[in-house]
Scaffold this active site. Structure first.
Site, PDB file in Angstrom:
ATOM      1  CG  ASP A 108      -2.204   0.692   1.061  1.00  0.00           C
ATOM      2  OD1 ASP A 108      -2.307   1.519   0.140  1.00  0.00           O
ATOM      3  OD2 ASP A 108      -3.127   0.442   1.855  1.00  0.00           O
ATOM      4  CG  ASP A 163      -9.517   2.566   0.018  1.00  0.00           C
ATOM      5  OD1 ASP A 163      -9.098   1.411  -0.194  1.00  0.00           O
ATOM      6  OD2 ASP A 163      -8.841   3.430   0.608  1.00  0.00           O
TER       7      ASP A 163
HETATM    8  C1  GLA Z   1      -5.696   1.902   2.199  1.00  0.00           C
HETATM    9  C2  GLA Z   1      -6.152   0.708   1.384  1.00  0.00           C
HETATM   10  C3  GLA Z   1      -7.190  -0.064   2.147  1.00  0.00           C
HETATM   11  C4  GLA Z   1      -6.623  -0.506   3.468  1.00  0.00           C
HETATM   12  C5  GLA Z   1      -6.125   0.699   4.243  1.00  0.00           C
HETATM   13  C6  GLA Z   1      -5.363   0.277   5.497  1.00  0.00           C
HETATM   14  O1  GLA Z   1      -6.702   2.844   2.311  1.00  0.00           O
HETATM   15  O2  GLA Z   1      -6.633   1.114   0.149  1.00  0.00           O
HETATM   16  O3  GLA Z   1      -7.639  -1.176   1.411  1.00  0.00           O
HETATM   17  O4  GLA Z   1      -5.586  -1.421   3.257  1.00  0.00           O
HETATM   18  O5  GLA Z   1      -5.237   1.490   3.473  1.00  0.00           O
HETATM   19  O6  GLA Z   1      -4.894   1.348   6.219  1.00  0.00           O
END
Ligand code: GLA
Length: 741
Positions: free
Chosen positions: A481, A551
């Site tokens: 990420d 997300d």
């Molecule tokens: C990002 C990712 C999510 C999750 C969060 C965790 O927003 O896109 O899927 O993994 O971080 O903090």
């Protein structure tokens, strides 16, 4: 595919199966001029007639007094700044006196089988059998500069991959102020074009936008240090009137994951200059004598079969010549990710309870998301402290992973390797490892700073921590990420002269870390992610076969996100999961089946707490998983066709289709967005079938019932359409299987 040099006329034909790209050298100076890109041309000795050097103002060697008029009208293969071409340049270089002027002439060329790799950068690849490359060796003797322009073509795909390599052959340091990856000077006054791009925001990534091209510059760009949620590093020029299936389209995609600009400029003569590359706004590079700079690769894709033709070309290219992962052509394990289920509030017992229930319903992998390391109970600490939090996971990862494996599930884990929390052991030890401008407190986003991974010692330390974790248990998947953009651009290790190199060095550093990861763990399934889909680009696909799309897991919001993503990227690369309702991003209620059908158009998985689901929904999971296994090979490898877009038809319905390579099978998904009264049925045009065959039609409606609609001929299905009853209610959906008889 073929690349041919005509010595007599000094022209190059770079041809793919259905397209031709033609270059000619201007008499006298040997400037590389662009002649035509699009449909293949007939007689190749016409090319020299098409190069605009035989008409006034002629090349400077023939007519010195109008050199500037020539420079400003010529169609350059790689236009340079400072000499009289006042359009956007591809290359801007300052000499030792700080002055900028470059003029490139072709000195020699090479035509090779295969395709050379790009040092330190992701790029398409191929063998001597399925790839060919033209290299134009250009130089500016006054500056002491050599520039090689690369053009590669691929068997059976109408794409041309291009980049430039710039060498300082003089004896003073040169400063590169701008080095774009390609320029396409299109002299197409015969028609007007629209500019298509992918626009968005967090949780709303890659929505297709189409605007008429106007005089001046139209662009998409990023200065955020990553590709961005806001604008993707793809754009297309589509002739006005081109639609999903017909018309000429020129797609342009940059194989890069940092700051970029992609721009179309319609000039005073109604010619278009289409460029892409590293965004010069946040870039400069000191090129010492003897050193070389390699631009990222950019890919042009020509289609005279509308947008679907372009998408199919890009999908094929990325799948056959870019993605390297051993997972590329395999169904990915159906995963369950605990993020939306628990956020930071979990421990071994909670994860195991999810895994136990998941195992009962055919789910194949548990992914432990953010919150397992350091003191991380919220997003306010611990990034960089990649040590297991034994309070949450007593016995460490080994115990948890062994138990998950015993339940028959694989195990995956989340990392955010490029970040550092101000509240972390790492920051307390190395405050200078955060990117920051001297004497200023760097800005926080999600309460975190960005690590200066342009520095080798930083990369080494973080990578060693990652590796140790991955070696401590049987971890088969990583979600990498990256949750904030870059700001306060300063590195403690770069000199004043090199300060402008940080953004690009950062991207190179990130690529180097991912390269180490996939080399050390070749079986690992890597999924890239950036606050959802902020770094969804061809560069990342070189390292990971899949990228988290967004997300926003709401199935209806996902329609536009996945439509835009699929315009350029294959469905096999689109991370898509089913989550709970009301959806956590927008509160919408959507039937479980529709959520399933939309996630099937990606990598497929679950992002919810299965332990608190109703038995009725849990039973649906078994059916969905079975459907995934049945349909995934076709979804992963079939030719993608967009049939209808709710974006275009007033939120009525979305429909897309996958057709197998041998055309014996097709799968259409239709999602009713907002239903309307009194419209009882609709004709849905089915595309890409074998016109000589007939197909048995089976429709799974929103109630889960399969209805046989008999046997229809391809000609009827393509010509008139399949008559389908409308799903009853908003957000309902249908899955239509077609099997050749
Ligand atoms: C990002 C990712 C999510 C999750 C969060 C965790 O927003 O896109 O899927 O993994 O971080 O903090």
């Amino acid at each position: 595919m073929d690349i041919v040099y005509d010595k007599e006329h000094k022209t190059f034909s770079v041809e793919t199966e259905n397209s031709g790209y033609y270059i000619a050298l201007a008499d006298g100076e040997n400037f590389a001029g662009h002649v035509h890109y699009g449909k293949k041309l007939g007689k190749k000795d016409d090319l020299v007639q098409l190069l605009k050097v035989n008409e006034y103002p002629f090349t400077p060697s023939k007519l010195k007094r109008e050199k500037l008029s020539f420079f400003d009208a010529f169609q350059w293969e790689y236009p340079c700044g400072g000499m009289g071409d006042f359009r956007e340049s591809a290359l801007d270089i300052r000499n030792g006196q700080g002055q900028s002027a470059v003029s490139l002439s072709v000195r020699s060329h090479e035509i090779r089988q295969g395709k050379p790799a790009l040092e330190g950068l992701p790029a398409s690849w191929g063998s001597d059998r399925d790839c060919m490359t033209l290299i134009l060796h250009c130089a500016d003797d006054i500056l002491g500069l050599e520039v090689d322009l690369f053009y590669s073509v691929f068997d059976g795909i109408d794409a041309i991959a291009r980049h430039a390599e710039i060498r300082n052959s003089g004896n003073e340091t040169l400063e590169i102020r701008k080095a774009l990856s390609l320029c396409l000077d299109m002299d197409r006054q015969d028609r007007q074009f629209d500019f298509i791009s992918l626009q968005g925001s967090w949780a709303r990534e890659r929505h297709i936008e189409r605007v008429p091209l106007h005089h001046g510059k139209t662009n998409v760009y990023s200065t955020r240090g990553e590709t961005s949620h806001q604008q993707n590093n793809f754009a297309a020029l589509a002739e006005c009137g081109a639609d999903w299936d017909k018309g000429e389209v020129y797609g342009l995609s940059l194989v890069y994951s940092g700051n970029f600009i992609t721009q179309a400029e319609l000039n005073q003569f109604d010619a278009i200059r289409f460029v892409t590359g590293i965004n010069p706004e946040t870039f400069s590079w000191q090129l010492a004598p003897g050193k070389r700079f390699v631009t990222p690769e950019a890919v042009l894709l020509y289609s005279d079969r509308g947008l679907n033709g372009m998408s199919q070309g890009f999908h094929k290219l990325w799948r056959k010549h870019l993605i390297r992962s051993s997972w590329r052509d395999r169904s990915r394990p159906v995963l369950i990710n605990n993020w939306e289920a628990t956020f930071f509030d979990f421990d071994t017992e909670k994860l195991l309870s999810i895994a136990r229930e998941a195992a009962r319903h055919g789910i194949e992998m548990l992914v432990m998301d953010d919150g397992w390391f350091g003191q991380r109970d919220s997003d306010n600490s611990s990034l960089g402290d990649w040590f297991v939090n034994e309070r949450k996971l007593p016995g460490g990862l080994a115990r948890l992973v062994d138990e998950v494996n015993r339940l028959g599930l694989k195990f995956g884990i989340w990392f955010e390797p490029e970040m550092i929390s101000p509240d972390s052991e790492l920051y307390r030890q190395h405050p200078d490892w955060a990117i920051q401008v001297a004497s200023r407190e760097p800005g926080q986003a999600r309460q975190q700073y960005v690590l200066d991974i342009s520095r080798k010692e930083v990369r080494d330390c973080i990578y060693a921590r990652l590796k140790k974790v991955l070696e401590s248990a049987n971890i088969e998947y990583v979600k990498w990420d990256m949750n904030r953009p870059l700001s306060d651009l300063g590195s403690a290790c770069l000199s004043k002269e090199q300060a402008g190199e940080l953004s690009h060095r950062y991207v190179l550093g990130m690529y180097e870390m991912q390269e180490r990861l996939v080399t050390d763990f070749p079986k690992l399934l890597l999924e890239n992610c950036s606050g959802g889909g902020g770094r969804f680009d061809a560069g990342m696909l070189y390292y990971s076969p899949q990228i988290w799309c967004s997300d926003d897991t709401d199935a209806i919001e996902r329609l536009a996100i996945q439509e835009g993503s699929a315009l350029v990227y294959p469905l096999s690369s689109m991370g898509a999961h089913i989550s709970v309702c009301p959806n956590q991003a927008c509160g919408r209620m959507t039937p479980f089946r529709t959520r399933g059908f939309v996630a099937l158009a990606g990598t497929f998985g679950y992002e919810l707490d299965i332990t608190s689901m109703s038995d009725e929904d849990k039973a649906l999971i078994d059916a969905q998983v079975a459907l995934y296994h049945r349909c995934n090979p076709l979804i992963r490898e079939g030719d993608y066709y967009r049939i209808a877009s709710a974006r275009e038809n007033g939120s009525d319905y979305d429909a897309w289709e996958l057709v197998s390579g041998d055309k014996t099978e097709a799968l259409v998904t239709l999602v009713q967005v907002l239903n309307r009264p009194n419209w009882h049925s609709r004709k849905v045009i089915i595309k890409g079938l074998d016109p000589a065959r007939s197909y048995r039609i089976a429709v799974e409606d929103s109630l889960g019932k399969t209805q046989e609609l008999g046997i229809w001929s391809a000609l009827t299905l393509e010509g008139a359409g399949l008559l389908l009853s409308r799903p009853w209610g908003d957000f309902q959906s249908q899955l239509i299987h077609l099997t050749a008889v």
